[in-house]
Motif scaffolding. Structure first.
Motif, PDB file in Angstrom:
ATOM      1  N   SER A 128      72.311 -41.749 -19.705  1.00  0.00           N
ATOM      2  CA  SER A 128      72.126 -42.970 -18.927  1.00  0.00           C
ATOM      3  C   SER A 128      70.872 -43.727 -19.379  1.00  0.00           C
ATOM      4  N   ARG A 129      69.803 -42.995 -19.634  1.00  0.00           N
ATOM      5  CA  ARG A 129      68.566 -43.643 -20.068  1.00  0.00           C
ATOM      6  C   ARG A 129      68.723 -44.253 -21.454  1.00  0.00           C
ATOM      7  N   LEU A 130      69.378 -43.550 -22.355  1.00  0.00           N
ATOM      8  CA  LEU A 130      69.599 -44.082 -23.701  1.00  0.00           C
ATOM      9  C   LEU A 130      70.493 -45.318 -23.671  1.00  0.00           C
ATOM     10  N   GLN A 131      71.519 -45.295 -22.814  1.00  0.00           N
ATOM     11  CA  GLN A 131      72.373 -46.477 -22.672  1.00  0.00           C
ATOM     12  C   GLN A 131      71.578 -47.660 -22.140  1.00  0.00           C
ATOM     13  N   GLY A 132      70.693 -47.376 -21.174  1.00  0.00           N
ATOM     14  CA  GLY A 132      69.870 -48.443 -20.612  1.00  0.00           C
ATOM     15  C   GLY A 132      68.987 -49.094 -21.659  1.00  0.00           C
TER      16      GLY A 132
ATOM     17  N   MET B 145      63.419 -36.180 -30.284  1.00  0.00           N
ATOM     18  CA  MET B 145      64.263 -37.291 -30.719  1.00  0.00           C
ATOM     19  C   MET B 145      63.406 -38.368 -31.358  1.00  0.00           C
ATOM     20  N   GLU B 146      63.993 -39.112 -32.293  1.00  0.00           N
ATOM     21  CA  GLU B 146      63.308 -40.202 -32.962  1.00  0.00           C
ATOM     22  C   GLU B 146      64.132 -41.473 -32.797  1.00  0.00           C
ATOM     23  N   TYR B 147      63.427 -42.607 -32.694  1.00  0.00           N
ATOM     24  CA  TYR B 147      64.117 -43.851 -32.380  1.00  0.00           C
ATOM     25  C   TYR B 147      65.133 -44.268 -33.430  1.00  0.00           C
ATOM     26  N   GLN B 148      64.847 -44.009 -34.706  1.00  0.00           N
ATOM     27  CA  GLN B 148      65.774 -44.462 -35.749  1.00  0.00           C
ATOM     28  C   GLN B 148      67.137 -43.785 -35.656  1.00  0.00           C
ATOM     29  N   ASN B 149      67.234 -42.715 -34.891  1.00  0.00           N
ATOM     30  CA  ASN B 149      68.512 -42.012 -34.704  1.00  0.00           C
ATOM     31  C   ASN B 149      69.084 -42.215 -33.299  1.00  0.00           C
ATOM     32  N   ILE B 150      68.646 -43.252 -32.604  1.00  0.00           N
ATOM     33  CA  ILE B 150      69.024 -43.421 -31.209  1.00  0.00           C
ATOM     34  C   ILE B 150      70.535 -43.551 -31.015  1.00  0.00           C
ATOM     35  N   ALA B 151      71.234 -44.180 -31.963  1.00  0.00           N
ATOM     36  CA  ALA B 151      72.684 -44.320 -31.821  1.00  0.00           C
ATOM     37  C   ALA B 151      73.363 -42.953 -31.853  1.00  0.00           C
ATOM     38  N   ALA B 152      72.895 -42.071 -32.752  1.00  0.00           N
ATOM     39  CA  ALA B 152      73.482 -40.730 -32.840  1.00  0.00           C
ATOM     40  C   ALA B 152      73.207 -39.935 -31.575  1.00  0.00           C
ATOM     41  N   TYR B 153      72.006 -40.032 -31.046  1.00  0.00           N
ATOM     42  CA  TYR B 153      71.671 -39.296 -29.831  1.00  0.00           C
ATOM     43  C   TYR B 153      72.410 -39.843 -28.611  1.00  0.00           C
ATOM     44  N   THR B 154      72.563 -41.161 -28.557  1.00  0.00           N
ATOM     45  CA  THR B 154      73.315 -41.758 -27.453  1.00  0.00           C
ATOM     46  C   THR B 154      74.750 -41.250 -27.457  1.00  0.00           C
ATOM     47  N   LEU B 155      75.368 -41.275 -28.623  1.00  0.00           N
ATOM     48  CA  LEU B 155      76.728 -40.761 -28.763  1.00  0.00           C
ATOM     49  C   LEU B 155      76.796 -39.295 -28.361  1.00  0.00           C
ATOM     50  N   TYR B 156      75.854 -38.515 -28.840  1.00  0.00           N
ATOM     51  CA  TYR B 156      75.861 -37.076 -28.580  1.00  0.00           C
ATOM     52  C   TYR B 156      75.782 -36.781 -27.085  1.00  0.00           C
ATOM     53  N   TYR B 157      74.858 -37.427 -26.384  1.00  0.00           N
ATOM     54  CA  TYR B 157      74.692 -37.117 -24.957  1.00  0.00           C
ATOM     55  C   TYR B 157      75.785 -37.729 -24.093  1.00  0.00           C
ATOM     56  N   LEU B 158      76.358 -38.831 -24.526  1.00  0.00           N
ATOM     57  CA  LEU B 158      77.530 -39.338 -23.824  1.00  0.00           C
ATOM     58  C   LEU B 158      78.677 -38.334 -23.915  1.00  0.00           C
ATOM     59  N   ARG B 159      78.878 -37.800 -25.100  1.00  0.00           N
ATOM     60  CA  ARG B 159      79.991 -36.871 -25.308  1.00  0.00           C
ATOM     61  C   ARG B 159      79.753 -35.528 -24.628  1.00  0.00           C
TER      62      ARG B 159
END
Length: 208
Positions: free
Chosen positions: A39-43, A131-145
């Motif tokens: 939720s935080r990453l999506q925000g 976590m690092e910001y340049q990989n935020i899309a990968a982490y967002t996907l990972y935690y959503l899944r």
């Protein structure tokens, strides 16, 4: 540790250790923690997109506003076009969109990461630390899944033995090499469609 691990053939020692650190931190959180992180990453993605599009529009219309409204001397508006200097406007708009999106997302990400009150418990704080910001899309996907299905929780990178699968990904980032968000805990692939990638980039939950 055995040197036969194929990950060690394509990752630097520092990248491999980051994989291990992230895995160990990720193992200590529960389902509610995963939902909170997702939720935080999506925000952050939504906020950065809003700012990016806003600055992009301002950049795009900036030359037109400057010429038509401020009416600087020696500059004659192009009479047949609503947009003045369209190519330059497009370049400025695109540049400000990218810059606004990137720096806004990075600001909110680092602000969350550096503020202890942002986290419900130390385990979540430890995940953010790895976590690092340049990989935020990968982490967002990972935690959503993983908040939707725990079968997607990554395996220990130290136990990786599927060299053929790793070789197919070796041209990507190290987060792709360990199948972050693309394989479940049994190793089965779950490739994203182009539409899912677009929704993810704009902070939309692809599990719905």
């Amino acid at each position: 540790m055995s040197t036969s691990n194929p990950l060690q053939n394509i990752l630097t020692p520092d990248q491999f250790q980051k994989c291990i650190n992230f895995y160990e931190a990720d193992q200590k959180i529960d389902h509610n923690d995963r939902v909170a992180i997702a939720s935080r990453l999506q925000g952050i993605s939504i906020k950065s997109n809003i700012v990016g599009y806003t600055t992009g529009m301002l950049g795009f219309f900036g030359p037109t506003i400057y010429i038509r409204l401020i009416k600087k001397p020696l500059i004659t508006p192009t009479p047949f076009f609503l947009i003045q200097y369209p190519f330059m406007s497009l370049c400025i708009g695109f540049g400000t969109l990218i810059a606004g999106n990137y720096y806004t997302g990075k600001y909110f990400f680092n602000k969350t990461k550096e503020t202890p009150s942002s986290f419900p418990n130390p385990n979540v704080a430890n995940v953010w630390k790895n976590m690092e910001y340049q990989n935020i899309a990968a982490y967002t996907l990972y935690y959503l899944r993983t908040s939707f299905n725990p079968m997607f929780i990554i395996r220990d990178p130290r136990t990786c033995t599927d060299e053929a699968s790793i070789d197919a990904k070796q041209n990507g980032h190290f987060t792709d090499s360990i199948g972050l968000g693309h394989t479940d805990s049994t190793g089965k692939k779950h490739t994203l469609s182009a539409w899912d990638r677009l929704k993810l980039h704009h902070g939309v939950d692809i599990t719905k």
